[in-house]
Structures are given as structure tokens and as C-alpha cells.
Design a protein around this motif. Structure first.
Motif, mmCIF file in Angstrom:
data_model
loop_
_atom_site.group_PDB
_atom_site.id
_atom_site.type_symbol
_atom_site.label_atom_id
_atom_site.label_comp_id
_atom_site.label_asym_id
_atom_site.label_seq_id
_atom_site.Cartn_x
_atom_site.Cartn_y
_atom_site.Cartn_z
ATOM 1 N N UNK A 107 -27.667 12.944 43.846
ATOM 2 C CA UNK A 107 -26.430 12.040 43.163
ATOM 3 C C UNK A 107 -24.955 12.536 43.094
ATOM 4 N N UNK A 108 -24.864 11.467 43.662
ATOM 5 C CA UNK A 108 -23.253 10.838 43.256
ATOM 6 C C UNK A 108 -22.823 10.212 42.829
ATOM 7 N N UNK A 109 -22.206 10.533 41.256
ATOM 8 C CA UNK A 109 -21.791 9.988 40.162
ATOM 9 C C UNK A 109 -20.732 9.735 40.351
ATOM 10 N N UNK A 110 -19.636 8.286 40.425
ATOM 11 C CA UNK A 110 -17.894 7.981 40.106
ATOM 12 C C UNK A 110 -18.061 7.407 38.944
ATOM 13 N N UNK A 111 -17.453 7.711 38.754
ATOM 14 C CA UNK A 111 -16.808 7.282 37.243
ATOM 15 C C UNK A 111 -15.746 6.173 36.712
ATOM 16 N N UNK A 112 -16.388 4.641 37.444
ATOM 17 C CA UNK A 112 -15.786 3.128 36.901
ATOM 18 C C UNK A 112 -14.531 3.098 36.173
ATOM 19 N N UNK A 113 -15.161 3.199 35.174
ATOM 20 C CA UNK A 113 -13.838 3.183 33.864
ATOM 21 C C UNK A 113 -15.237 4.317 32.790
ATOM 22 N N UNK A 114 -13.851 4.744 31.735
ATOM 23 C CA UNK A 114 -14.028 4.991 30.370
ATOM 24 C C UNK A 114 -13.197 4.057 29.197
ATOM 25 N N UNK A 115 -14.360 4.425 27.954
ATOM 26 C CA UNK A 115 -13.018 3.882 27.264
ATOM 27 C C UNK A 115 -13.876 3.872 25.944
ATOM 28 N N UNK A 119 -19.015 4.895 29.038
ATOM 29 C CA UNK A 119 -18.419 4.885 30.592
ATOM 30 C C UNK A 119 -19.320 3.912 31.264
ATOM 31 N N UNK A 120 -18.531 3.715 31.916
ATOM 32 C CA UNK A 120 -19.025 2.581 33.548
ATOM 33 C C UNK A 120 -19.231 3.576 34.484
ATOM 34 N N UNK A 121 -20.440 4.236 35.439
ATOM 35 C CA UNK A 121 -20.556 4.709 36.598
ATOM 36 C C UNK A 121 -21.137 3.708 37.603
ATOM 37 N N UNK A 122 -20.632 4.718 38.941
ATOM 38 C CA UNK A 122 -21.472 4.060 39.948
ATOM 39 C C UNK A 122 -22.258 5.379 40.393
ATOM 40 N N UNK A 123 -23.534 5.075 41.131
ATOM 41 C CA UNK A 123 -24.282 6.672 41.331
ATOM 42 C C UNK A 123 -25.028 5.552 42.067
ATOM 43 N N UNK A 137 -24.342 1.956 35.998
ATOM 44 C CA UNK A 137 -24.437 2.453 34.123
ATOM 45 C C UNK A 137 -23.938 2.593 32.989
ATOM 46 N N UNK A 138 -24.045 1.962 32.449
ATOM 47 C CA UNK A 138 -23.061 2.013 31.361
ATOM 48 C C UNK A 138 -23.460 3.070 30.270
ATOM 49 N N UNK A 139 -23.271 4.059 29.732
ATOM 50 C CA UNK A 139 -23.184 5.125 28.911
ATOM 51 C C UNK A 139 -22.740 4.852 27.639
ATOM 52 N N UNK A 140 -23.609 5.056 26.058
ATOM 53 C CA UNK A 140 -22.693 5.364 25.093
ATOM 54 C C UNK A 140 -22.865 6.713 24.347
ATOM 55 N N UNK A 141 -21.616 7.669 23.999
ATOM 56 C CA UNK A 141 -21.763 8.631 23.429
ATOM 57 C C UNK A 141 -22.190 8.264 21.689
ATOM 58 N N UNK A 142 -23.189 9.385 21.512
ATOM 59 C CA UNK A 142 -23.670 8.829 19.639
ATOM 60 C C UNK A 142 -22.803 9.104 18.887
ATOM 61 N N UNK A 143 -22.035 7.866 17.817
ATOM 62 C CA UNK A 143 -20.817 9.100 17.181
ATOM 63 C C UNK A 143 -21.524 8.785 15.468
#
Length: 143
Positions: A107-115, A119-123, A137-143
Motif C-alpha cells: 500500500x502506498x499512502x500519500x498525505x494530502x493534508x495534515x492539520x 490527517x487526510x490520505x490517499x491510499x 481516509x481521514x485519521x484522527x490522533x487521540x488527545x
């Protein structure tokens, strides 16, 4: 061109929050700040292996864990513990083919946007250089 392996199963396992038997990534081939190429060899003891195929849910989990590996490796490079993350949303996943036993997917993950921890990625997932799945996919880090 020969594929270079940066990290193997044990090292990859230390960078993911998931633990056996739920680990769906066992290789890292490349890493940049905005991309990663991961891999998984399908074994018959995999939770998502059924009727001689790796299931759709396994492909999606492999894609998500590939994103987690990118984050985990970023934190590792900074000597910081990797945070836990979650899938925030999945958009337009297309699965064209299911891998079988002993197949190795990449799988190739490409970060589209991170803020702000989101993180929004294309896979794109391939098997023998043939695209078998793709999506965002959009992933979210736990606080």
C-alpha cells in the motif's frame, strides 16, 4: 527494480498500536514526510483470511494501519512515543480484487493534508503491481 525493505515484521510491530493477532502490516518499504509504502504477506492465521481470500475488512484495516505506521515512524524519528489514532472517515474505498494466501500486498499512502492531529490520505493497494484497492481516509490522533 528490486524492492528495498526498510523495516520488517518485528520493527513494524513496535510502531503500531495494534498487537498480534490484529496487526495487518508487516513491512515498510519507504518513508517520506508525505508518503509511505507498506506491505503485508497474507498468512492463513490472519483474522481476516476466510475461504482462501483476505477479506475486504482486512484490506481496509491494512490501509488504516499503513497510515498508523506512517504516524508511528514519524514519532519514532523524533524519539517520541507514538499516539493512538482512529479512523475518522473512509471515503470512496474501491476494492477490485481480494488477495489469497501467501500473496504480498503493498500500500502506498500519500498525505494530502495534515492539520491539528487530523490527517487526510490517499491510499493505493497493489498485488504484483496490479491495483487491487484504493481510497481516501481521514485519521484522527487521540488527545
Amino acid at each position: 527494480m528490486e524492492t528495498v525493505l526498510l523495516l520488517e515484521k518485528e520493527a513494524v510491530g513496535h510502531l503500531l498500536p495494534q498487537k498480534f493477532p490484529f496487526v495487518m502490516v508487516d513491512k515498510m518499504y519507504s518513508f517520506t514526510e508525505t508518503s509511505l509504502v507498506s506491505g503485508l504477506t497474507i498468512e492463513n492465521d490472519n483474522l481476516f483470511f476466510e475461504n482462501n481470500h483476505f477479506l475486504e475488512a482486512g484490506l481496509i484495516e491494512h490501509m488504516a494501519q499503513s497510515v498508523a505506521l506512517h504516524t508511528g515512524y514519524q514519532f519514532f524519528l523524533r524519539n517520541e512515543p507514538a499516539p493512538t489514532g482512529y479512523i475518522g472517515s473512509i471515503k470512496e474505498i474501491e476494492i477490485k480484487k481480494l488477495p489469497q494466501i501467501k500473496d504480498t500486498i503493498q500500500s502506498t499512502v500519500t498525505i494530502i493534508q495534515e492539520f491539528a492531529g487530523i490527517t487526510l490520505v490517499n491510499i493505493v493497494t497493489t498485488l504484483n503491481n496490479e491495483e487491487i484497492a484504493n481510497g481516501q481516509m481521514k485519521t484522527v490522533l487521540a488527545k
